[in-house]
Write a protein that holds these residues in place. Structure first.
Motif, PDB file in Angstrom:
ATOM      1  N   ILE A 245     -39.339   5.509  38.550  1.00  0.00           N
ATOM      2  CA  ILE A 245     -39.935   6.672  39.376  1.00  0.00           C
ATOM      3  C   ILE A 245     -38.838   7.636  39.487  1.00  0.00           C
ATOM      4  O   ILE A 245     -38.926   9.040  39.337  1.00  0.00           O
ATOM      5  CB  ILE A 245     -40.613   6.404  40.769  1.00  0.00           C
ATOM      6  CG1 ILE A 245     -41.822   5.617  40.426  1.00  0.00           C
ATOM      7  CG2 ILE A 245     -40.797   7.720  41.462  1.00  0.00           C
ATOM      8  CD1 ILE A 245     -42.388   5.363  41.635  1.00  0.00           C
ATOM      9  N   ARG A 246     -37.710   7.327  40.112  1.00  0.00           N
ATOM     10  CA  ARG A 246     -36.751   7.992  40.268  1.00  0.00           C
ATOM     11  C   ARG A 246     -35.954   8.938  38.982  1.00  0.00           C
ATOM     12  O   ARG A 246     -35.603  10.148  39.421  1.00  0.00           O
ATOM     13  CB  ARG A 246     -35.351   7.386  40.875  1.00  0.00           C
ATOM     14  CG  ARG A 246     -35.127   7.772  42.527  1.00  0.00           C
ATOM     15  CD  ARG A 246     -34.125   6.913  43.211  1.00  0.00           C
ATOM     16  NE  ARG A 246     -35.112   5.922  44.044  1.00  0.00           N
ATOM     17  CZ  ARG A 246     -34.494   4.776  44.598  1.00  0.00           C
ATOM     18  NH1 ARG A 246     -33.198   4.724  44.205  1.00  0.00           N
ATOM     19  NH2 ARG A 246     -34.995   4.088  45.246  1.00  0.00           N
TER      20      ARG A 246
ATOM     21  N   PHE B 102     -40.175  -9.135  43.148  1.00  0.00           N
ATOM     22  CA  PHE B 102     -39.240  -8.014  43.553  1.00  0.00           C
ATOM     23  C   PHE B 102     -38.486  -7.373  42.618  1.00  0.00           C
ATOM     24  O   PHE B 102     -38.280  -6.255  42.772  1.00  0.00           O
ATOM     25  CB  PHE B 102     -38.104  -9.048  44.446  1.00  0.00           C
ATOM     26  CG  PHE B 102     -36.846  -8.419  44.675  1.00  0.00           C
ATOM     27  CD1 PHE B 102     -36.852  -7.811  46.091  1.00  0.00           C
ATOM     28  CD2 PHE B 102     -35.705  -8.409  44.109  1.00  0.00           C
ATOM     29  CE1 PHE B 102     -35.560  -6.906  46.508  1.00  0.00           C
ATOM     30  CE2 PHE B 102     -34.597  -7.727  44.494  1.00  0.00           C
ATOM     31  CZ  PHE B 102     -34.864  -6.966  45.675  1.00  0.00           C
TER      32      PHE B 102
ATOM     33  N   ARG C 267     -39.908  -6.625  39.686  1.00  0.00           N
ATOM     34  CA  ARG C 267     -40.535  -5.557  39.085  1.00  0.00           C
ATOM     35  C   ARG C 267     -40.609  -4.470  40.013  1.00  0.00           C
ATOM     36  O   ARG C 267     -40.613  -3.362  39.809  1.00  0.00           O
ATOM     37  CB  ARG C 267     -41.916  -6.195  39.144  1.00  0.00           C
ATOM     38  CG  ARG C 267     -43.067  -5.595  38.107  1.00  0.00           C
ATOM     39  CD  ARG C 267     -44.422  -6.315  37.847  1.00  0.00           C
ATOM     40  NE  ARG C 267     -44.858  -6.672  38.965  1.00  0.00           N
ATOM     41  CZ  ARG C 267     -45.245  -7.906  39.536  1.00  0.00           C
ATOM     42  NH1 ARG C 267     -44.928  -8.749  38.662  1.00  0.00           N
ATOM     43  NH2 ARG C 267     -45.852  -8.182  40.739  1.00  0.00           N
ATOM     44  N   ILE C 268     -40.553  -4.631  41.253  1.00  0.00           N
ATOM     45  CA  ILE C 268     -40.791  -3.466  42.139  1.00  0.00           C
ATOM     46  C   ILE C 268     -39.816  -2.566  42.356  1.00  0.00           C
ATOM     47  O   ILE C 268     -39.664  -1.168  42.064  1.00  0.00           O
ATOM     48  CB  ILE C 268     -41.178  -3.832  43.724  1.00  0.00           C
ATOM     49  CG1 ILE C 268     -42.534  -4.687  43.902  1.00  0.00           C
ATOM     50  CG2 ILE C 268     -40.864  -2.671  44.833  1.00  0.00           C
ATOM     51  CD1 ILE C 268     -42.759  -5.407  44.957  1.00  0.00           C
ATOM     52  N   ILE C 269     -38.220  -3.238  42.154  1.00  0.00           N
ATOM     53  CA  ILE C 269     -37.192  -2.587  42.325  1.00  0.00           C
ATOM     54  C   ILE C 269     -37.087  -1.879  40.897  1.00  0.00           C
ATOM     55  O   ILE C 269     -36.520  -0.612  40.831  1.00  0.00           O
ATOM     56  CB  ILE C 269     -35.759  -3.330  42.388  1.00  0.00           C
ATOM     57  CG1 ILE C 269     -36.040  -3.995  43.739  1.00  0.00           C
ATOM     58  CG2 ILE C 269     -34.655  -2.496  42.233  1.00  0.00           C
ATOM     59  CD1 ILE C 269     -36.057  -3.212  44.951  1.00  0.00           C
TER      60      ILE C 269
ATOM     61  N   LYS D  79     -31.105 -11.396  45.256  1.00  0.00           N
ATOM     62  CA  LYS D  79     -31.535 -10.030  44.969  1.00  0.00           C
ATOM     63  C   LYS D  79     -30.290  -9.414  44.271  1.00  0.00           C
ATOM     64  O   LYS D  79     -30.761  -8.824  43.082  1.00  0.00           O
ATOM     65  CB  LYS D  79     -31.791  -9.369  46.354  1.00  0.00           C
ATOM     66  CG  LYS D  79     -32.898  -9.960  46.965  1.00  0.00           C
ATOM     67  CD  LYS D  79     -33.286  -9.155  48.146  1.00  0.00           C
ATOM     68  CE  LYS D  79     -34.301  -9.488  49.272  1.00  0.00           C
ATOM     69  NZ  LYS D  79     -34.495  -8.784  50.331  1.00  0.00           N
ATOM     70  N   THR D  80     -29.190  -9.320  44.744  1.00  0.00           N
ATOM     71  CA  THR D  80     -28.234  -8.541  44.148  1.00  0.00           C
ATOM     72  C   THR D  80     -28.025  -9.107  42.619  1.00  0.00           C
ATOM     73  O   THR D  80     -27.762  -8.292  41.561  1.00  0.00           O
ATOM     74  CB  THR D  80     -26.865  -8.594  44.603  1.00  0.00           C
ATOM     75  OG1 THR D  80     -26.852  -8.346  46.079  1.00  0.00           O
ATOM     76  CG2 THR D  80     -25.914  -7.942  44.198  1.00  0.00           C
TER      77      THR D  80
ATOM     78  N   THR E 105     -38.932 -13.567  52.264  1.00  0.00           N
ATOM     79  CA  THR E 105     -39.180 -12.018  51.853  1.00  0.00           C
ATOM     80  C   THR E 105     -40.764 -11.784  52.003  1.00  0.00           C
ATOM     81  O   THR E 105     -41.281 -10.555  51.919  1.00  0.00           O
ATOM     82  CB  THR E 105     -38.677 -11.556  50.640  1.00  0.00           C
ATOM     83  OG1 THR E 105     -39.466 -12.440  49.535  1.00  0.00           O
ATOM     84  CG2 THR E 105     -37.253 -11.638  50.566  1.00  0.00           C
ATOM     85  N   GLY E 106     -41.648 -12.957  51.703  1.00  0.00           N
ATOM     86  CA  GLY E 106     -43.078 -12.819  51.502  1.00  0.00           C
ATOM     87  C   GLY E 106     -43.484 -12.403  50.141  1.00  0.00           C
ATOM     88  O   GLY E 106     -44.701 -12.167  49.862  1.00  0.00           O
ATOM     89  N   ILE E 107     -42.488 -11.984  49.365  1.00  0.00           N
ATOM     90  CA  ILE E 107     -42.919 -12.056  47.856  1.00  0.00           C
ATOM     91  C   ILE E 107     -42.020 -12.937  46.992  1.00  0.00           C
ATOM     92  O   ILE E 107     -41.130 -13.534  47.192  1.00  0.00           O
ATOM     93  CB  ILE E 107     -42.463 -10.319  47.477  1.00  0.00           C
ATOM     94  CG1 ILE E 107     -41.128  -9.894  47.872  1.00  0.00           C
ATOM     95  CG2 ILE E 107     -43.440  -9.544  48.181  1.00  0.00           C
ATOM     96  CD1 ILE E 107     -40.678  -8.456  47.313  1.00  0.00           C
TER      97      ILE E 107
ATOM     98  N   LYS F 111     -39.497  -0.507  39.025  1.00  0.00           N
ATOM     99  CA  LYS F 111     -40.530   0.544  38.926  1.00  0.00           C
ATOM    100  C   LYS F 111     -40.002   1.680  39.903  1.00  0.00           C
ATOM    101  O   LYS F 111     -40.196   2.850  39.621  1.00  0.00           O
ATOM    102  CB  LYS F 111     -41.738  -0.033  39.594  1.00  0.00           C
ATOM    103  CG  LYS F 111     -42.911  -0.706  38.415  1.00  0.00           C
ATOM    104  CD  LYS F 111     -44.040  -0.629  39.162  1.00  0.00           C
ATOM    105  CE  LYS F 111     -44.946  -1.639  38.444  1.00  0.00           C
ATOM    106  NZ  LYS F 111     -46.211  -2.132  39.139  1.00  0.00           N
ATOM    107  N   ARG F 112     -39.243   1.333  40.972  1.00  0.00           N
ATOM    108  CA  ARG F 112     -38.735   2.224  41.821  1.00  0.00           C
ATOM    109  C   ARG F 112     -37.600   3.203  41.091  1.00  0.00           C
ATOM    110  O   ARG F 112     -37.705   4.655  41.267  1.00  0.00           O
ATOM    111  CB  ARG F 112     -38.054   1.679  43.041  1.00  0.00           C
ATOM    112  CG  ARG F 112     -38.887   1.609  44.311  1.00  0.00           C
ATOM    113  CD  ARG F 112     -38.094   1.160  45.406  1.00  0.00           C
ATOM    114  NE  ARG F 112     -38.750   0.681  46.448  1.00  0.00           N
ATOM    115  CZ  ARG F 112     -38.239  -0.159  47.611  1.00  0.00           C
ATOM    116  NH1 ARG F 112     -36.794  -0.209  47.607  1.00  0.00           N
ATOM    117  NH2 ARG F 112     -38.801  -0.476  48.472  1.00  0.00           N
TER     118      ARG F 112
ATOM    119  N   LYS G  75     -28.587  -6.459  39.783  1.00  0.00           N
ATOM    120  CA  LYS G  75     -27.323  -5.915  39.146  1.00  0.00           C
ATOM    121  C   LYS G  75     -26.901  -6.679  37.893  1.00  0.00           C
ATOM    122  O   LYS G  75     -26.396  -6.040  36.993  1.00  0.00           O
ATOM    123  CB  LYS G  75     -25.981  -5.787  40.276  1.00  0.00           C
ATOM    124  CG  LYS G  75     -26.404  -4.769  41.317  1.00  0.00           C
ATOM    125  CD  LYS G  75     -25.009  -4.122  41.329  1.00  0.00           C
ATOM    126  CE  LYS G  75     -25.311  -2.831  42.246  1.00  0.00           C
ATOM    127  NZ  LYS G  75     -25.536  -3.061  43.596  1.00  0.00           N
TER     128      LYS G  75
ATOM    129  N   GLU H  20     -30.367 -12.543  49.992  1.00  0.00           N
ATOM    130  CA  GLU H  20     -29.863 -11.352  49.494  1.00  0.00           C
ATOM    131  C   GLU H  20     -28.763 -10.997  48.489  1.00  0.00           C
ATOM    132  O   GLU H  20     -28.850 -10.514  47.785  1.00  0.00           O
ATOM    133  CB  GLU H  20     -28.778 -10.514  51.031  1.00  0.00           C
ATOM    134  CG  GLU H  20     -29.691 -10.246  52.050  1.00  0.00           C
ATOM    135  CD  GLU H  20     -31.054  -9.241  51.673  1.00  0.00           C
ATOM    136  OE1 GLU H  20     -30.617  -8.202  51.050  1.00  0.00           O
ATOM    137  OE2 GLU H  20     -32.082  -9.548  51.951  1.00  0.00           O
TER     138      GLU H  20
END
Lengths: 186, 148
Positions: A182-183, A172, A174-176, A132-133, A165-167, A178-179, A137, A129
């Motif tokens: 979109i926002r 990870f 890239r997905i964040i 990820k931060t 996490t499976g990824i 892209k999210r 960030k 975790e």
């Protein structure tokens, strides 16, 4: 004169408990002997005051005692994982049993019972975790993070990330991203 | 004090699947309450109307008639009311592109549905346990991505 007394321990316990619960304005239901269900939300202070008042009678809240130890274990883990010097290089088991002055097997059984996960998995979860931060960030590279978190190699961290996490870390990221795109489009 | 159970919702048009999932949930150590829905429309009507406690964890079958899991996901993500809802999408097969797209649209968990009950139990146990860790340790749910 001598008096010979007979005690109904169950009754004594229940009466003391009821009196104390009422004195602290706690709404409750007794589900079994030694088991009370509180019917309203209770603050930590209220619970502590109640706990203090029953201690003199030799009554202790068991579940809460377990939770307190678990919280101490978690705090110690955070200290170990996130210490700025990152120089705590002893094994988790040694560190925890010395810090909490209990055998590791006792701590680890208690931890699994309360949290439904093992200490080992919890440590990994916290590290991942945090990774990820740092990726999102602080935009650190995985190499920098592996160094910061005391991993023996970047490959080890990368593998642990994927296992947990499976990824992959890059997927990870890239997905964040892209999210977020979109926002901001919306 | 923390609540002691997890509130699960499940939408699937296949009755056998619903049965397998609910049986697997019953065997978990973490206490749970499960509500089931036979398609996406029934689920969305329930969620929109709901005023009390929202589910913590929603399992969505990707392929459902009338309203697919993907359509439900997009509707849920467009509504602030559901911002704390953790969404697990499952499907029998999946291309890399589908998986990533699902995550980008806001799913937290992607499950490739195992074809036997024992494996399904294991996967669901991992999902519920991980979700429990996020819940009880106040971890950042924005970063909750899990692929199984």
């Amino acid at each position: 004169m001598k008096l010979f007394l007979k005690f109904d321990f169950t009754k004594i316990s229940n009466v003391v408990l009821q009196e104390k619960l009422n004195a602290h304005n706690l709404k409750y239901q007794q589900s079994a002997f030694g088991e009370i269900e509180l019917l309203e939300k209770v603050s930590a202070q209220q619970l502590e005051a109640f706990n203090d008042s029953i201690k003199n009678y030799g009554i202790y809240i068991i579940e809460d005692a377990k939770n307190i130890i678990v919280q101490k274990i978690k705090d110690a883990i955070m200290e170990m994982v996130f210490s700025e010097q990152n120089q705590i290089s002893v094994k988790t088991s040694v560190f925890l049993s010395e810090k909490l002055n209990q055998s590791y097997s006792y701590l680890s059984n208690l931890f699994s019972e309360v949290t439904f996960t093992s200490i080992e998995n919890y440590v990994i979860l916290q590290k991942i975790e945090y990774t990820k931060t740092l990726l999102i960030k602080d935009e650190l590279s995985l190499t920098e993070i592996a160094y910061k978190l005391n991993y023996s190699s970047v490959a080890h961290l990368s593998k642990q990330f994927k296992n947990t996490t499976g990824i992959t870390p890059s997927a990870f990221q890239r997905i964040i991203l892209k999210r977020k795109e979109i926002r901001t489009d919306q | 004090m923390n609540k002691e159970y997890i509130n699960i919702a499940l939408a699937d048009d296949d009755e056998d699947d619903i049965l397998f999932f609910t049986e697997a949930f019953e065997e978990l150590r973490i206490k749970n309450k499960v509500s089931t829905f036979k398609d996406g429309i029934e689920l969305m009507i329930y969620l929109e109307k709901l005023e009390g406690e929202l589910p913590d964890l929603l399992f969505l079958d990707l392929n459902m008639p009338k309203k697919s899991g993907m359509e439900c996901l997009e509707e849920i993500k467009a509504n602030r009311k559901f911002k704390d809802l953790i969404i697990a999408i499952y499907s029998t097969s999946s291309s890399e592109e589908d998986v990533e797209n699902t995550f980008v649209l806001g799913a937290n968990i992607y499950i490739k549905k195992p074809n036997n009950f024992e494996k399904l139990k294991k996967v669901l146990s991992e999902v519920v346990t991980t979700n429990w860790q996020y819940h009880t340790n106040s971890l950042n749910k924005e970063n909750f991505l899990l692929r199984l």
